[in-house]
Scaffold this motif. Structure first.
Motif, short mmCIF file in Angstrom:
data_model
loop_
_atom_site.label_atom_id
_atom_site.label_comp_id
_atom_site.label_asym_id
_atom_site.label_seq_id
_atom_site.Cartn_x
_atom_site.Cartn_y
_atom_site.Cartn_z
N GLY A 108 36.28 -21.20 -72.57
CA GLY A 108 35.48 -22.42 -72.47
C GLY A 108 34.71 -22.70 -73.75
N LYS A 109 34.18 -23.92 -73.84
CA LYS A 109 33.45 -24.33 -75.03
C LYS A 109 31.98 -23.92 -74.98
N GLY A 110 31.49 -23.63 -73.80
CA GLY A 110 30.07 -23.36 -73.66
C GLY A 110 29.73 -21.88 -73.56
N PHE A 111 30.29 -21.05 -74.43
CA PHE A 111 30.01 -19.61 -74.41
C PHE A 111 28.69 -19.38 -75.14
N SER A 112 27.61 -19.51 -74.40
CA SER A 112 26.27 -19.48 -75.00
C SER A 112 25.77 -18.06 -75.21
N ALA A 113 24.63 -17.97 -75.87
CA ALA A 113 24.00 -16.67 -76.09
C ALA A 113 23.57 -16.04 -74.78
N GLU A 114 23.18 -16.89 -73.82
CA GLU A 114 22.79 -16.38 -72.50
C GLU A 114 23.98 -15.74 -71.79
N ASP A 115 25.17 -16.37 -71.95
CA ASP A 115 26.38 -15.81 -71.34
C ASP A 115 26.73 -14.46 -71.97
N LYS A 116 26.58 -14.38 -73.29
CA LYS A 116 26.86 -13.12 -73.98
C LYS A 116 25.92 -12.01 -73.51
N GLU A 117 24.65 -12.36 -73.36
CA GLU A 117 23.67 -11.37 -72.92
C GLU A 117 23.95 -10.94 -71.48
N ASP A 118 24.35 -11.90 -70.66
CA ASP A 118 24.67 -11.57 -69.26
C ASP A 118 25.87 -10.63 -69.18
N LEU A 119 26.90 -10.91 -70.00
CA LEU A 119 28.07 -10.04 -70.04
C LEU A 119 27.70 -8.64 -70.54
N ARG A 120 26.84 -8.59 -71.55
CA ARG A 120 26.42 -7.30 -72.08
C ARG A 120 25.71 -6.47 -71.01
#
Length: 306
Positions: free
Chosen positions: A214-226
């Motif tokens: 997706g185009k909206g891979f935000s910093a919040e998504d990265k932190e959630d995945l981490r």
């Protein structure tokens, strides 16, 4: 000095002494600690760490005492402090087992919630159902073991037919068998948890791929995945430490000849579960009802085995 001045001086003295905590800044860490230890699971994890830390310290103290004795530094070859620490660890173990007497309540809550809000896949649903039923076998047997080991109940109880007046048959309550079968149900849960973690990993990989596409891979998504990957790894460590413990306590002869391995594995599990619980309670959002954590039972049969 006037009366008003005296009252003002007393008020200031009151503020300086009795009100000294006004100078202490508020602490989010303290708030977090109180929030965590106020829960049954959090306090149990904390005492697990204390218990097995003490159990690691005890042999070290004895070893140090032997070295000092050989070097001529001390008269006795054994530590005078170690028995007290071992006794305290035993008290904690007993208290933790007693504290699990309402352990069935969160299991019931989880199983009811699971049927109303099932996991995302059929496989996970089946795994969690089996895990729930395994805990319905674990807890009652452990409770019976605890009561019997403290001579709070007789060594046999009337059978159902005896209660109905159809016979005089009684059911024997053997402590060793009770705790062995209790731990075998716990072992089943742990094996199922590996399958659960495998399914969790698949779902997490799928979510990660979808977010990256997706185009909206935000910093919040990265932190959630981490955080999700970190939680998955933490659970894997805790479960891997529990597996040999459950296997050891499920067999009459056990698999370890030295108690230190039991202590080390229990300590590793204690660190992992405390860390996982600490991070979970730091989350601002209220989490849904999840699978209860039976890793709190690592000392279930310790007194029976050793």
């Amino acid at each position: 000095m006037s009366r008003a001045s005296k009252l003002h001086t007393l008020a200031r003295l009151n503020d300086i002494t009795l009100g000294s905590f006004s100078n202490v800044p508020s602490s989010e860490t303290l708030n977090h600690l109180v929030r965590y230890l106020s829960t049954w699971s959090g306090s149990d994890k904390f005492f697990t760490l204390i218990q097995y830390t003490l159990k690691l310290i005890v042999p070290f103290l004895h070893w140090r005492a032997r070295l000092q004795h050989r070097a001529g530094i001390r008269k006795d070859a054994s530590s005078h402090v170690a028995p007290s620490l071992a006794s305290f660890a035993s008290i904690i173990s007993d208290a933790r087992m007693l504290g699990r007497f309402w352990g069935l309540l969160p299991i019931f809550q989880w199983m009811i919630s699971m049927e109303r809000n099932p996991p995302p896949t059929r496989t996970l649903h089946t795994i969690e159902r089996l895990q729930g039923w395994s805990m319905l076998g674990f807890y009652p047997l452990e409770h019976l073991y605890y009561l019997r080991s403290h001579n709070l109940i007789p060594n046999s109880i009337p059978s159902l037919s005896a209660i109905l007046g159809r016979s005089s048959k009684r059911i024997s309550l053997n402590e060793n068998k009770l705790i062995l079968w209790s731990c075998r149900f716990w072992l089943l849960y742990i094996v199922l948890q590996f399958a659960h973690l495998r399914e969790d990993r698949k779902l997490l990989l799928t979510r990660q791929r979808n977010l990256r596409k997706g185009k909206g891979f935000s910093a919040e998504d990265k932190e959630d995945l981490r955080k999700r990957w970190d939680s998955l790894g933490n659970e894997l460590v805790a479960n891997a430490a529990n597996l040999p413990l459950a296997l050891h306590w499920s067999l009459e002869s056990g698999i370890f000849t030295n108690d230190i391995w039991v202590t080390i594995l229990s300590f590793v599990n204690g660190i992992a579960t405390f860390r996982g619980g600490w991070r979970a309670t730091a989350l601002p959002s209220v989490k849904a009802v999840e699978s209860p954590d039976p890793s709190n039972t690592t000392d279930t049969v310790e007194e029976a085995k050793y």
